[in-house]
Design an enzyme around this catalytic site. Structure first.
Site, PDB file in Angstrom:
ATOM      1  N   SER A  64       0.830  -1.216   0.000  1.00 51.85           N
ATOM      2  CA  SER A  64       0.000   0.000   0.000  1.00 51.85           C
ATOM      3  C   SER A  64       0.858   1.258   0.000  1.00 51.85           C
ATOM      4  CB  SER A  64      -0.894   0.041   1.240  1.00 51.85           C
ATOM      5  OG  SER A  64      -1.632  -1.131   1.370  1.00 51.85           O
TER       6      SER A  64
HETATM    7  N1  SAH Z   1       0.024  -5.207   4.229  1.00 49.34           N
HETATM    8  C1  SAH Z   1       0.774  -5.422   3.024  1.00 49.34           C
HETATM    9  C2  SAH Z   1      -0.021  -5.162   1.757  1.00 49.34           C
HETATM   10  C3  SAH Z   1      -1.064  -6.185   1.571  1.00 49.34           C
HETATM   11  S1  SAH Z   1      -1.642  -6.478  -0.078  1.00 49.34           S
HETATM   12  C4  SAH Z   1       2.085  -4.670   2.989  1.00 49.34           C
HETATM   13  O1  SAH Z   1       2.405  -3.930   3.935  1.00 49.34           O
HETATM   14  O2  SAH Z   1       2.828  -4.856   2.030  1.00 49.34           O
HETATM   15  C5  SAH Z   1      -2.802  -7.742   0.339  1.00 49.34           C
HETATM   16  C6  SAH Z   1      -2.217  -9.084   0.645  1.00 49.34           C
HETATM   17  O3  SAH Z   1      -3.261  -9.904   1.129  1.00 49.34           O
HETATM   18  C7  SAH Z   1      -1.616  -9.796  -0.561  1.00 49.34           C
HETATM   19  O4  SAH Z   1      -0.293 -10.150  -0.286  1.00 49.34           O
HETATM   20  C8  SAH Z   1      -2.512 -11.037  -0.705  1.00 49.34           C
HETATM   21  O5  SAH Z   1      -1.810 -12.181  -1.173  1.00 49.34           O
HETATM   22  C9  SAH Z   1      -3.020 -11.231   0.712  1.00 49.34           C
HETATM   23  N2  SAH Z   1      -4.261 -11.986   0.835  1.00 49.34           N
HETATM   24  C10 SAH Z   1      -5.318 -12.009  -0.018  1.00 49.34           C
HETATM   25  N3  SAH Z   1      -6.277 -12.831   0.452  1.00 49.34           N
HETATM   26  C11 SAH Z   1      -5.829 -13.333   1.628  1.00 49.34           C
HETATM   27  C12 SAH Z   1      -6.356 -14.244   2.587  1.00 49.34           C
HETATM   28  N4  SAH Z   1      -7.561 -14.811   2.438  1.00 49.34           N
HETATM   29  N5  SAH Z   1      -5.616 -14.548   3.680  1.00 49.34           N
HETATM   30  C13 SAH Z   1      -4.382 -13.997   3.870  1.00 49.34           C
HETATM   31  N6  SAH Z   1      -3.827 -13.126   2.977  1.00 49.34           N
HETATM   32  C14 SAH Z   1      -4.534 -12.800   1.883  1.00 49.34           C
END
Ligand code: SAH
Length: 228
Positions: A64
């Site tokens: 993000s």
């Molecule tokens: N917080 C992160 C950005 C997250 S992007 C940072 O600081 O970089 C969203 C993430 O959620 C992605 O890596 C994706 O693979 C993960 N994601 C999507 N669905 C998910 C689920 N059901 N359980 C765990 N992670 C998930």
């Protein structure tokens, strides 16, 4: 680029985010000044790490924009000693920011547990976190955070960093009374950032405006994601 230039760029970014009103509290400002965002992006993107923009990580996912991390951190209002559960580890950057606030030294009980659906991203995040010095205070678990969580009700803050199709009841269930959670909730194209406050057994919701995140996937969202 040399390390000291990254530190200077980081300082300028923190100044901008403070001026714009995204960073408000001293503990969050301190965390942003400390956590090396360039160590959480793919190496070829390091020189862009201190721009206020989302950046690609792996597998079509993103880290993000810093202002979004700041906004979510301020709404979450973590305190030293909190136990944070994050769903969506991604690069591990947001988890590192949280760890800086809840566990500024290695002493104390503050802790971040973060769940990532994609094993490749979980490994990327774990490497980033270890190299940046957060290995002891952030636990990365490869797990689907979209349905009932196999975790004890022991957390005091909850964070979802992927768009939830509906309120994250599974996360709210493992939060103790008095806890706060922040999550983007809504459709694929538009979500609203919601703050959930659990008080005396009831959850109060506050809407904080439109946001755009990559979608939460996994069994609980009915998207048919298979764990490949
Ligand atoms: N917080 C992160 C950005 C997250 S992007 C940072 O600081 O970089 C969203 C993430 O959620 C992605 O890596 C994706 O693979 C993960 N994601 C999507 N669905 C998910 C689920 N059901 N359980 C765990 N992670 C998930």
């Amino acid at each position: 680029m040399p390390q000291e230039n990254y530190a200077e760029q980081r300082r300028l970014l923190v100044e901008k985010l403070s001026r714009e009103g995204y960073i408000k509290s001293p503990s969050i400002k301190r965390a942003f000044l400390k956590v090396p965002r360039h160590m959480f992006v793919p190496p070829r993107l390091r020189d862009a790490a201190y721009l206020d923009t989302p950046l690609p990580t792996l597998k079509g996912q993103t880290i993000s924009a810093p202002h979004m991390c700041a906004l979510m951190c301020e709404l979450l209002s973590p305190r030293q000693g909190d136990k944070i559960l994050e769903i969506g580890t991604g690069s591990g950057y947001h988890a590192a920011l949280c760890a800086e606030v809840v566990a500024p030294s290695l002493l104390g009980d503050g802790l971040v547990v973060t769940l990532e659906l994609e094993p490749e991203l979980a490994r990327f995040a774990w490497k980033n976190l270890k190299e940046a010095g957060y290995g002891a205070k952030v636990h990365v678990i490869i797990a689907d955070g979209s349905f009932t969580l196999p975790l004890r009700k022991a957390f005091t803050r909850g964070l979802v960093t992927a768009a939830c199709p509906r309120d994250p009841q599974n996360l709210l269930e493992v939060l103790l009374d008095g806890s706060i959670a922040v999550a983007p909730v809504g459709s694929y194209y538009l979500q609203e950032l919601i703050v959930f406050r659990k008080t005396n057994g009831i959850t109060i919701k506050e809407r904080k405006g439109p946001v755009l995140f990559v979608p939460l996937r996994g069994v609980g969202t009915g998207d048919g994601h298979s764990h490949s």
